[in-house]
Design an enzyme around this catalytic site. Structure first.
Site, short mmCIF file in Angstrom:
data_model
loop_
_atom_site.label_atom_id
_atom_site.label_comp_id
_atom_site.label_asym_id
_atom_site.label_seq_id
_atom_site.Cartn_x
_atom_site.Cartn_y
_atom_site.Cartn_z
N TRP A 31 42.37 49.37 42.80
CA TRP A 31 42.27 50.81 43.00
C TRP A 31 43.45 51.41 43.75
O TRP A 31 43.49 52.61 43.99
CB TRP A 31 40.98 51.13 43.78
CG TRP A 31 40.74 50.19 44.91
CD1 TRP A 31 39.93 49.08 44.90
CD2 TRP A 31 41.36 50.22 46.21
NE1 TRP A 31 40.01 48.42 46.11
CE2 TRP A 31 40.87 49.10 46.93
CE3 TRP A 31 42.26 51.07 46.84
CZ2 TRP A 31 41.27 48.81 48.24
CZ3 TRP A 31 42.66 50.79 48.14
CH2 TRP A 31 42.16 49.67 48.81
N ALA A 82 39.10 49.18 38.47
CA ALA A 82 38.27 49.06 39.69
C ALA A 82 37.20 50.16 39.68
O ALA A 82 37.49 51.30 39.29
CB ALA A 82 39.15 49.21 40.92
N SER A 129 42.54 40.97 44.87
CA SER A 129 42.54 40.15 46.08
C SER A 129 42.66 38.67 45.74
O SER A 129 42.35 38.22 44.63
CB SER A 129 41.25 40.40 46.86
OG SER A 129 40.15 39.94 46.09
N GLU A 154 48.35 38.58 40.26
CA GLU A 154 49.12 39.30 41.28
C GLU A 154 48.17 39.59 42.43
O GLU A 154 47.33 40.48 42.34
CB GLU A 154 49.69 40.60 40.70
CG GLU A 154 50.64 40.41 39.54
CD GLU A 154 51.92 39.69 39.96
OE1 GLU A 154 52.36 39.87 41.10
OE2 GLU A 154 52.48 38.94 39.14
N CYS A 184 50.11 45.99 48.19
CA CYS A 184 50.16 44.52 48.37
C CYS A 184 51.44 44.09 49.06
O CYS A 184 51.47 43.11 49.79
CB CYS A 184 50.03 43.84 47.02
SG CYS A 184 51.24 44.45 45.84
P1 NAD Z 1 39.40 42.99 44.34
O1 NAD Z 1 39.81 41.60 44.06
O2 NAD Z 1 38.19 43.23 45.14
O3 NAD Z 1 39.18 43.79 42.98
C1 NAD Z 1 40.18 43.86 41.99
C2 NAD Z 1 39.52 44.03 40.64
O4 NAD Z 1 38.80 42.84 40.35
C3 NAD Z 1 38.52 45.17 40.55
O5 NAD Z 1 38.67 45.82 39.32
C4 NAD Z 1 37.18 44.47 40.63
O6 NAD Z 1 36.17 45.19 39.98
C5 NAD Z 1 37.49 43.17 39.91
N1 NAD Z 1 36.60 42.05 40.26
C6 NAD Z 1 35.92 41.85 41.40
N2 NAD Z 1 35.22 40.68 41.33
C7 NAD Z 1 35.48 40.14 40.12
C8 NAD Z 1 35.05 38.96 39.46
N3 NAD Z 1 34.22 38.07 40.03
N4 NAD Z 1 35.52 38.71 38.22
C9 NAD Z 1 36.36 39.56 37.61
N5 NAD Z 1 36.80 40.72 38.20
C10 NAD Z 1 36.37 41.01 39.43
O7 NAD Z 1 40.68 43.69 44.99
P2 NAD Z 1 40.81 45.18 45.48
O8 NAD Z 1 40.18 45.28 46.82
O9 NAD Z 1 40.36 46.11 44.42
O10 NAD Z 1 42.39 45.33 45.59
C11 NAD Z 1 43.09 45.08 46.75
C12 NAD Z 1 43.77 43.75 46.66
O11 NAD Z 1 44.68 43.74 45.55
C13 NAD Z 1 44.63 43.46 47.87
O12 NAD Z 1 44.43 42.14 48.29
C14 NAD Z 1 46.03 43.66 47.36
O13 NAD Z 1 47.03 42.96 48.08
C15 NAD Z 1 45.92 43.21 45.96
N6 NAD Z 1 47.02 43.77 45.16
C16 NAD Z 1 48.00 42.94 44.72
C17 NAD Z 1 49.07 43.46 44.02
C18 NAD Z 1 50.18 42.59 43.51
O14 NAD Z 1 50.96 43.05 42.67
N7 NAD Z 1 50.30 41.37 43.97
C19 NAD Z 1 49.13 44.83 43.75
C20 NAD Z 1 48.09 45.64 44.22
C21 NAD Z 1 47.03 45.10 44.91
#
Ligand code: NAD
Length: 481
Positions: free
Chosen positions: A149, A175, A227, A246, A280
Site C-alpha cells: 500500500w 493491498a 513484508s 522485494e 522500503c
Molecule cells: P504485507 O506483507 O503485509 O502485505 C503486502 C501484500 O501481501 C498485501 O497485498 C497483502 O494483502 C498481501 N498478503 C498478506 N499476506 C499474504 C499471504 N499469506 N499470501 C499472499 N499475499 C499476502 O506488507 P505491507 O505492510 O503491505 O507493506 C509494507 C512492507 O513492504 C514493508 O516491509 C516494506 O519494506 C515492504 N516494501 C518493500 C519494497 C521493496 O521494493 N523491497 C517496496 C515497498 C514496500
C-alpha cells in the site's frame, strides 16, 4: 468515484461478493467506498482468464506489445489528475507526491515499451559439428503479482508493464487498504484497450486471494513486494516457481566524521519523511560518527520541524497521515520503547488526531539510540530518524548489518575512497554515496542482498523483463556450423 468498485476478471467488473471491506480516507476516517472481497474461487477464475488470454498475447510481436504499453502510458497520463486525487485520498500521501507517482507509472509503461524491442537472444558455438545453437527469451506464462500500500500504483507498474511487454498475462492482488486506487487504475488501463483477461485484478485478503494466486499451479511466476514475513510465506507456498521478492529494509545512513553535515541531514530527512517514512528504502537509522552526531541531529531536527504535516489535498502539505493503524502502532511502539530505554525525542514522537484522524504522526528525531533498541534493529516504516552515535568507522561497520536487512544504504563522506571501501564491505542491493538511501531510478536494478531479509531478484529496467522471461534454447542441424 466513477464506478462501483470490484474485481476485474476477463474484461468484466465483478461488483458483488458475500463479504465486503471498506476503503477509508486515512486523513479523515471518511468511508470512500465498499469493496467486495474476492474468494479463492474468484482468484481461480482470474487465473483461468489469464491462462486463456496469454498464448495469443505471447504470439504478438514485441512491437505490438510495446504499442499497447505506450497506449497504457498515454491513458494513465491523461487520467493523471483524477488518479492522483484518488491515490492521495486512499493512501494519504500529499497530492504533489501522488502526481509524481502517477507520472512514474507512465514512465514505467514507456520504459517497458522501449526495452522489450531490444531484448535479444544468443547464438552459441557448439562443440558438435553441424549443430546450430540459438536461444530466445519467451514469456513465462501467467504472473501472480501481489503489491503493498505504500506506492499502490508505481509498485504494481514495476511488474505489470514488463509482464505484458514480454508476453505474460497477470493476476494482480493489491493491498486491501489501497484497493480503491487499484480499481481506478485498472479502469484506466481497461478503457485504453487492454485485451480481455490480460491483466486481472482480484480484490480481497492476502492470505486468501494472494495465497491462491501464488500457490495455484495455474500461475507460472510470482512478483511480490511487501513484508519479509509475508515474502517468506509466499516463497514456501510458491515453491518451484520463479520469484521476484522485494521485501523490507532498515537501511542505515552512515555519516562519517568528514561528511558535509547539511547535505547528510537533508538526505536523512528526505529518506525518512518522504511518503511519511513508508518506503522500503527509507532512512531506517542514522549511524553517525560520535564526533559529529550532535550537530547532525540538530540539523535533522530543523528539517523535521520544517515538514508540514496535514491534509494531503492541501497545497504545501509535505507529509500526510500514515496509511493504516498497523503501521501507526508499530511506529508508536518503536518510539515509545526507545524512549523507555533511554533514547530522547529531539522533536516529534506524538500522534496528532487534531489534524483529522488518529493516523497523523509527527516527524520524529530520536537521539541516544542504541543498537539493541527495536527502532534500530527492525524496520519502523514510519517518519522516524533514530540517530546512533558511534565511535568511528569500525564501530559503524559493526552495527550497519544489524537486523540482517540488505536493501539500501547511504554513506556520507568527503573521502570517496573511504566511502567506496565501506560500500565494498557492506551487503545491500543499492548503496548511495553522498545521496539519500532511497535514491533510485526506474531502470536501475533494485532488490535485496543475498542472504538478507530484503528479498531475492532485481526489479528495474531490463532486469525485470529478463526475470519475467525464460531462456529457451533450440539446437538444430545446419551444415557449416
Ligand atoms: P504485507 O506483507 O503485509 O502485505 C503486502 C501484500 O501481501 C498485501 O497485498 C497483502 O494483502 C498481501 N498478503 C498478506 N499476506 C499474504 C499471504 N499469506 N499470501 C499472499 N499475499 C499476502 O506488507 P505491507 O505492510 O503491505 O507493506 C509494507 C512492507 O513492504 C514493508 O516491509 C516494506 O519494506 C515492504 N516494501 C518493500 C519494497 C521493496 O521494493 N523491497 C517496496 C515497498 C514496500
Amino acid at each position: 468515484m466513477s464506478r462501483t468498485p470490484g474485481s476485474f476478471i476477463d474484461g468484466d467488473w465483478e461488483c458483488d461478493a458475500p463479504e465486503w471491506g471498506e476503503a477509508r480516507n486515512p486523513a479523515t476516517g471518511e468511508m470512500l467506498a465498499r469493496l467486495p472481497k474476492g474468494s479463492r474461487e474468484t482468484a481461480v477464475r482470474a487465473i483461468a482468464a489469464a491462462r486463456a488470454a496469454q498464448p495469443a498475447w505471447a504470439a504478438a510481436t514485441a512491437w505490438e506489445r510495446a504499442a499497447l504499453c505506450r497506449r497504457m502510458a498515454d491513458a494513465v497520463e491523461a487520467a493523471q489528475p483524477h488518479l492522483s486525487r484518488v491515490l492521495s485520498v486512499d493512501q494519504g500521501k500529499p497530492l504533489a507526491q501522488a502526481a509524481g507517482e502517477i507520472g512514474k507509472a507512465c514512465d514505467g509503461f514507456r520504459m517497458a515499451a522501449e526495452l522489450v524491442k531490444y531484448m535479444t537472444g544468443e547464438t552459441i558455438p557448439a562443440e558438435t559439428p553441424g549443430r546450430l545453437v540459438i536461444n530466445t527469451r519467451r514469456p513465462r506464462g501467467v504472473y501472480a503479482v501481489i503489491t503493498p500500500w505504500n506506492f499502490p500504483v508505481n509498485i504494481p507498474v514495476e511488474y505489470l508493464a514488463p509482464a505484458i511487454a514480454t508476453g505474460n498475462a497477470v493476476v494482480w492482488v493489491p493491498a486491501p487498504s489501497t484497493s480503491l486506487i487499484a480499481v481506478e487504475f485498472m479502469a484506466v488501463l481497461a478503457a485504453a484497450g487492454l485485451p480481455r483477461g490480460l491483466i486481472n485484478l482480484v480484490l480481497g485478503e492476502g492470505p486468501v486471494v494472494g495465497d491462491e494466486i501464488v500457490s495455484n499451479p495455474g500461475t507460472d511466476g510470482v512478483g511480490f513486494t511487501g513484508s519479509t514475513a509475508t515474502g517468506r510465506r509466499i516463497a514456501e507456498r510458491a515453491a518451484g516457481k520463479p520469484l521476484l521478492l522485494e521485501l523490507g529494509g532498515n537501511g542505515p545512513l552512515i555519516v562519517r566524521a568528514d561528511a558535509d553535515l547539511e547535505k547528510a541531514a537533508e538526505a536523512a530527512a528526505a529518506g525518512a519523511f518522504g511518503n511519511a517514512g513508508q518506503i522500503c528504502a527509507a532512512t531506517g537509522r542514522v549511524l553517525a560518527d560520535a564526533s559529529i552526531a550532535e550537530p547532525l541531529a540538530e540539523l535533522i531536527r530543523e528539517k523535521a520541524e520544517a515538514q508540514i504535516l496535514g491534509d494531503p489535498l492541501q497545497q504545501g502539505t509535505t507529509m500526510g497521515p500514515l496509511n493504516n493503524s498497523g503501521v501507526l502502532e508499530k511506529t508508536r511502539a518503536h518510539v515509545e520503547s526507545a524512549v523507555a530505554q533511554g533514547a530522547r525525542c529531539l522533536t516529534g514522537g506524538r500522534q496528532r488526531p487534531d489534524l483529522g484522524s488518529d493516523l497523523f504522526y509527527e516527524p520524529t528525531v530520536l537521539v541516544g539510540v542504541t543498537p539493541q533498541m527495536d527502532v534500530a534493529r527492525y524496520e519502523t516504516f514510519g517518519p522516524v530518524v533514530p540517530i546512533l552515535a558511534l565511535d568511528g568507522d569500525a564501530a559503524i561497520m559493526e552495527v550497519a548489518p544489524d537486523g540482517d536487512y540488505g536493501l539500501s544504504m547511504g554513506i556520507f563522506s568527503k573521502d570517496l575512497g573511504e566511502a567506496m571501501a565501506m560500500a565494498s564491505r557492506l551487503r545491500a542491493g543499492i548503496i548511495n554515496i553522498n545521496e539519500r538511501n532511497n535514491f533510485w531510478e526506474l531502470h536501475i536494478p533494485f532488490g535485496g542482498g543475498s542472504g538478507t531479509q530484503s528479498g531475492i531478484g532485481r526489479i528495474g529496467g531490463r532486469h525485470t523483463l529478463e526475470a519475467m522471461t525464460d531462456i529457451v534454447t533450440v539446437t538444430l542441424p545446419v551444415s557449416g556450423y
